[in-house]
Design an enzyme around this catalytic site. Structure first.
Site, PDB file in Angstrom:
ATOM      1  N   ARG A 184       0.837  -1.207   0.000  1.00 39.59           N
ATOM      2  CA  ARG A 184       0.000   0.000   0.000  1.00 39.59           C
ATOM      3  C   ARG A 184       0.871   1.255   0.000  1.00 39.59           C
ATOM      4  O   ARG A 184       0.530   2.261  -0.620  1.00 39.59           O
ATOM      5  CB  ARG A 184      -0.973  -0.019   1.191  1.00 39.59           C
ATOM      6  CG  ARG A 184      -2.195   0.868   0.997  1.00 39.59           C
ATOM      7  CD  ARG A 184      -2.009   2.259   1.594  1.00 39.59           C
ATOM      8  NE  ARG A 184      -1.594   2.141   2.964  1.00 39.59           N
ATOM      9  CZ  ARG A 184      -0.594   2.863   3.491  1.00 39.59           C
ATOM     10  NH1 ARG A 184       0.051   3.769   2.780  1.00 39.59           N
ATOM     11  NH2 ARG A 184      -0.233   2.675   4.744  1.00 39.59           N
ATOM     12  N   SER A 185       2.023   1.191   0.672  1.00 44.26           N
ATOM     13  CA  SER A 185       2.924   2.359   0.658  1.00 44.26           C
ATOM     14  C   SER A 185       3.391   2.659  -0.758  1.00 44.26           C
ATOM     15  O   SER A 185       3.489   3.824  -1.159  1.00 44.26           O
ATOM     16  CB  SER A 185       4.144   2.112   1.552  1.00 44.26           C
ATOM     17  OG  SER A 185       3.749   1.872   2.875  1.00 44.26           O
ATOM     18  N   GLY A 198      10.384  13.331  -1.322  1.00 44.02           N
ATOM     19  CA  GLY A 198      11.430  13.588  -0.341  1.00 44.02           C
ATOM     20  C   GLY A 198      11.155  14.823   0.496  1.00 44.02           C
ATOM     21  O   GLY A 198      11.438  15.949   0.062  1.00 44.02           O
ATOM     22  N   ALA A 204      -2.346  11.427   1.129  1.00 43.08           N
ATOM     23  CA  ALA A 204      -1.846  10.076   1.433  1.00 43.08           C
ATOM     24  C   ALA A 204      -2.456   9.551   2.729  1.00 43.08           C
ATOM     25  O   ALA A 204      -2.753   8.367   2.850  1.00 43.08           O
ATOM     26  CB  ALA A 204      -0.322  10.095   1.521  1.00 43.08           C
ATOM     27  N   LEU A 231      -3.812 -16.748  17.639  1.00 39.46           N
ATOM     28  CA  LEU A 231      -3.089 -17.795  16.904  1.00 39.46           C
ATOM     29  C   LEU A 231      -2.025 -18.512  17.745  1.00 39.46           C
ATOM     30  O   LEU A 231      -1.336 -19.401  17.234  1.00 39.46           O
ATOM     31  CB  LEU A 231      -2.442 -17.210  15.640  1.00 39.46           C
ATOM     32  CG  LEU A 231      -3.328 -17.160  14.401  1.00 39.46           C
ATOM     33  CD1 LEU A 231      -4.473 -16.169  14.560  1.00 39.46           C
ATOM     34  CD2 LEU A 231      -2.526 -16.814  13.165  1.00 39.46           C
ATOM     35  N   GLU A 267       3.650   9.774   7.682  1.00 36.63           N
ATOM     36  CA  GLU A 267       2.522  10.664   7.332  1.00 36.63           C
ATOM     37  C   GLU A 267       1.987  11.373   8.576  1.00 36.63           C
ATOM     38  O   GLU A 267       0.782  11.582   8.719  1.00 36.63           O
ATOM     39  CB  GLU A 267       1.369   9.887   6.678  1.00 36.63           C
ATOM     40  CG  GLU A 267       1.762   8.930   5.595  1.00 36.63           C
ATOM     41  CD  GLU A 267       2.081   9.606   4.295  1.00 36.63           C
ATOM     42  OE1 GLU A 267       1.889  10.832   4.208  1.00 36.63           O
ATOM     43  OE2 GLU A 267       2.554   8.913   3.380  1.00 36.63           O
ATOM     44  N   THR A 289       3.041  11.510  12.930  1.00 36.69           N
ATOM     45  CA  THR A 289       2.974  10.519  14.006  1.00 36.69           C
ATOM     46  C   THR A 289       1.637  10.619  14.743  1.00 36.69           C
ATOM     47  O   THR A 289       0.917  11.617  14.624  1.00 36.69           O
ATOM     48  CB  THR A 289       4.102  10.758  15.032  1.00 36.69           C
ATOM     49  OG1 THR A 289       3.863  12.024  15.666  1.00 36.69           O
ATOM     50  CG2 THR A 289       5.479  10.759  14.379  1.00 36.69           C
TER      51      THR A 289
HETATM   52  C1  LIG Z   1       9.053   3.100   6.619  1.00 34.70           C
HETATM   53  C2  LIG Z   1       8.998   4.590   6.518  1.00 34.70           C
HETATM   54  C3  LIG Z   1       8.744   5.200   5.286  1.00 34.70           C
HETATM   55  C4  LIG Z   1       8.720   6.587   5.175  1.00 34.70           C
HETATM   56  N1  LIG Z   1       8.523   7.168   3.936  1.00 34.70           N
HETATM   57  C5  LIG Z   1       8.666   8.522   3.808  1.00 34.70           C
HETATM   58  C6  LIG Z   1       8.602   9.139   2.514  1.00 34.70           C
HETATM   59  O1  LIG Z   1       8.365   8.490   1.495  1.00 34.70           O
HETATM   60  N2  LIG Z   1       8.844  10.471   2.420  1.00 34.70           N
HETATM   61  C7  LIG Z   1       9.122  11.254   3.517  1.00 34.70           C
HETATM   62  O2  LIG Z   1       9.331  12.455   3.344  1.00 34.70           O
HETATM   63  N3  LIG Z   1       9.163  10.697   4.758  1.00 34.70           N
HETATM   64  C8  LIG Z   1       8.949   9.358   4.940  1.00 34.70           C
HETATM   65  N4  LIG Z   1       9.021   8.788   6.180  1.00 34.70           N
HETATM   66  C9  LIG Z   1       9.369   9.618   7.326  1.00 34.70           C
HETATM   67  C10 LIG Z   1       8.230   9.886   8.291  1.00 34.70           C
HETATM   68  O3  LIG Z   1       7.267  10.719   7.720  1.00 34.70           O
HETATM   69  C11 LIG Z   1       8.831  10.454   9.586  1.00 34.70           C
HETATM   70  O4  LIG Z   1       9.516   9.378  10.203  1.00 34.70           O
HETATM   71  C12 LIG Z   1       7.805  11.054  10.516  1.00 34.70           C
HETATM   72  O5  LIG Z   1       7.332  12.283  10.024  1.00 34.70           O
HETATM   73  C13 LIG Z   1       8.342  11.266  11.943  1.00 34.70           C
HETATM   74  O6  LIG Z   1       9.552  11.921  11.916  1.00 34.70           O
HETATM   75  P1  LIG Z   1      10.805  11.347  12.758  1.00 34.70           P
HETATM   76  O7  LIG Z   1      10.942   9.915  12.456  1.00 34.70           O
HETATM   77  O8  LIG Z   1      11.953  12.248  12.505  1.00 34.70           O
HETATM   78  O9  LIG Z   1      10.345  11.450  14.271  1.00 34.70           O
HETATM   79  P2  LIG Z   1      10.488  12.744  15.239  1.00 34.70           P
HETATM   80  O10 LIG Z   1       9.864  13.928  14.584  1.00 34.70           O
HETATM   81  O11 LIG Z   1      11.891  12.856  15.710  1.00 34.70           O
HETATM   82  O12 LIG Z   1       9.567  12.306  16.460  1.00 34.70           O
HETATM   83  C14 LIG Z   1      10.017  11.402  17.465  1.00 34.70           C
HETATM   84  C15 LIG Z   1       8.916  11.334  18.536  1.00 34.70           C
HETATM   85  O13 LIG Z   1       8.718  12.632  19.103  1.00 34.70           O
HETATM   86  C16 LIG Z   1       7.338  12.990  18.991  1.00 34.70           C
HETATM   87  N5  LIG Z   1       7.212  14.435  18.801  1.00 34.70           N
HETATM   88  C17 LIG Z   1       7.855  15.235  17.903  1.00 34.70           C
HETATM   89  N6  LIG Z   1       7.431  16.504  18.031  1.00 34.70           N
HETATM   90  C18 LIG Z   1       6.486  16.509  19.018  1.00 34.70           C
HETATM   91  C19 LIG Z   1       5.664  17.508  19.608  1.00 34.70           C
HETATM   92  N7  LIG Z   1       5.680  18.777  19.198  1.00 34.70           N
HETATM   93  N8  LIG Z   1       4.810  17.135  20.588  1.00 34.70           N
HETATM   94  C20 LIG Z   1       4.729  15.833  20.992  1.00 34.70           C
HETATM   95  N9  LIG Z   1       5.477  14.843  20.471  1.00 34.70           N
HETATM   96  C21 LIG Z   1       6.347  15.176  19.492  1.00 34.70           C
HETATM   97  C22 LIG Z   1       6.855  12.219  17.760  1.00 34.70           C
HETATM   98  O14 LIG Z   1       5.439  12.101  17.751  1.00 34.70           O
HETATM   99  C23 LIG Z   1       7.570  10.895  17.951  1.00 34.70           C
HETATM  100  O15 LIG Z   1       6.881  10.102  18.877  1.00 34.70           O
HETATM  101  C24 LIG Z   1       8.968   7.393   6.324  1.00 34.70           C
HETATM  102  C25 LIG Z   1       9.166   6.761   7.574  1.00 34.70           C
HETATM  103  C26 LIG Z   1       9.180   5.399   7.680  1.00 34.70           C
HETATM  104  C27 LIG Z   1       9.401   4.755   9.015  1.00 34.70           C
END
Ligand SMILES: Cc1cc2nc3c(=O)[nH]c(=O)nc-3n(C[C@H](O)[C@H](O)[C@H](O)COP(=O)(O)OP(=O)(O)OC[C@H]3O[C@@H](n4cnc5c(N)ncnc54)[C@H](O)[C@@H]3O)c2cc1C
Length: 399
Positions: free
Chosen positions: A105-106, A145, A257, A353, A378, A380
């Protein structure tokens, strides 16, 4: 009561979809599209998905052509070789695809809702003509990106920069966690410029562009995830998306998305439920099927109630989107609650299971592991909670 099912011996059994009467009020045409996709995926992907997952690979190029031939890529967009279906049909298809695997789906979401949608909504006529028909056919794969290693939930702070050099643009920076990155022909890349954040259509064969694959994932293993490295990537002035200025550009794509995820996550939940119900009916302990124990029935009943609630919300958001009245805050509510509910269902189905629940022969733990990524990407769970909180109170709590 549905008329077309064979009458079972003994008491009649219902599926979760029948209990929720989920097809009621959905256009026949949308249901037909859903059923066609369900049948096609039964041959195309279901028999192979566990193997791909264990191997940590997905034959993206081959699958994209097959999905393109089915008309799934960018299916809710108008013109340029896209099918132009309703948003509800697109949502139902996302559920079918994610019932197989969130990784598949991704692939569909990133291609149709992120890369193609960005070009369709914000691109020049030249961008659209050049990329959309080939992307709809699955001959060209797109990626999106936005995220960087140090800027995920807060993309406004991104470090990737695009500077003017004569008529050209020159891009420098690194993107992280980009789905389809290393198999893409075109990347929609978001970068800081002197006039704020802008989007760029980057052919991936441009000098200075590379996309090393990220390995070692414990979730979404049947999906290609990559870094994007942009080292002095020189593009013509026409590479910028003319219709997107500021962060609202990428956020508009993400809302598209997320809509697919509201449905898709429920597809994963349905697959887990069907697996658990079927298993419980045949697995014997203490001389009877475990489906006959009240604790098992309580799990199945609670999960079905939760699944039906999630699907009804998805269908309601689909109706709103088809009427052109869906707000991003409502999409946040749907993404927040449905991904959380799908993950809880997947984990509970795994318990039904027993030991077999940890085997790749059964889907629930694979879905649960995948949904951990869906919970994060998309936007958190925490960010969508705060969006809904802001909608309710008027107070912004995330900055
Ligand atoms: C398998 C996979 C595919 C992906 N594909 C894409 C893609 O195609 N294109 C793309 O651009 N990105 C993609 N991403 C990235 C994804 O969108 C980000 O991982 C996501 O936006 C979270 O950013 P981060 O991982 O840096 O977490 P962070 O922003 O560092 O957050 C870490 C934790 O802190 C919490 N947090 C952060 N700020 C706050 C706040 N203000 N208040 C409370 N809690 C907070 C978050 O909710 C989380 O629990 C992908 C990620 C994965 C895992």
């Amino acid at each position: 009561m549905p008329q077309d099912r064979p009458q079972p011996q003994g008491p009649r059994t219902w599926t979760p979809d029948e209990l929720g009467a989920l097809d009621e009020g959905v256009a026949e045409e949308d249901l037909d599209i859903r059923d066609t996709v369900r049948r096609a995926l039964a041959d195309l992907a279901r028999p192979r998905i566990a193997r791909w997952y264990l191997a940590g690979e997905l034959p993206v190029r081959e699958l994209a052509r097959e999905l393109g031939a089915l008309g799934l890529l960018g299916m809710h967009l108008q013109g340029y070789g896209c099918a132009g279906t309703s948003a509800t049909a697109y949502g139902l298809v996302c559920a079918e695809v994610e019932a197989v695997d969130s990784g598949l789906r991704s692939l569909v979401s990133v291609q149709g809702s992120l890369a193609m949608w960005a070009i369709h909504a914000y691109g020049s006529e030249e961008h659209k003509q050049q990329w959309l028909p080939a992307m709809a056919r699955g001959e060209a794969i797109g990626c999106f990106g936005l995220t960087e290693a140090d800027h995920g939930s807060d993309p406004a702070g991104m470090r990737t920069r695009a500077r003017r050099d004569g008529d050209d643009w020159v891009l420098e920076g690194t993107k992280m966690w980009i789905t389809n990155g290393s198999v893409a022909s075109v990347a929609v890349v978001w970068a800081q410029t002197e006039e704020g954040i802008r989007g760029f259509v980057v052919p991936t064969d441009t000098q200075g562009f590379s996309a090393p694959e990220i390995t070692g994932k414990l979730s979404l293993r049947a999906s290609v995830t990559s870094e994007l490295v942009l080292e002095g990537v020189r593009l013509p002035g026409t590479a910028v998306l003319p219709g997107a200025k500021g962060l609202s550009g990428p956020l508009g794509c993400l809302s598209e998305a997320r809509f697919g995820i509201v449905f898709g996550s429920m597809g994963a939940a349905r697959d887990c439920l069907e697996t658990a119900i079927s298993y419980a009916g045949t697995r014997q302990q203490f001389g009877r099927p475990i489906a006959g124990f009240q604790l098992t029935q309580a799990k199945l009943a609670d999960m079905t109630a939760d699944y039906v609630t999630g699907m009804l919300l998805a269908l309601q958001l689909g109706r709103l989107k088809d009427a052109g009245r869906l707000a991003p805050q409502q999409v946040s509510l749907g993404k927040l609650t449905n991904v959380r509910r799908a993950l809880a269902i997947a984990r509970e189905c795994r318990s039904v299971l027993g030991a077999n629940g940890i085997s790749a022969d059964y889907s629930p733990l694979r879905h649960a592991a995948n949904l951990e990524s869906v919970l994060t990407y998309e936007g958190t769970t925490e960010m969508h909670t705060l969006v809904v909180g802001q909608a309710l109170t008027g107070e912004q709590a995330f900055r």
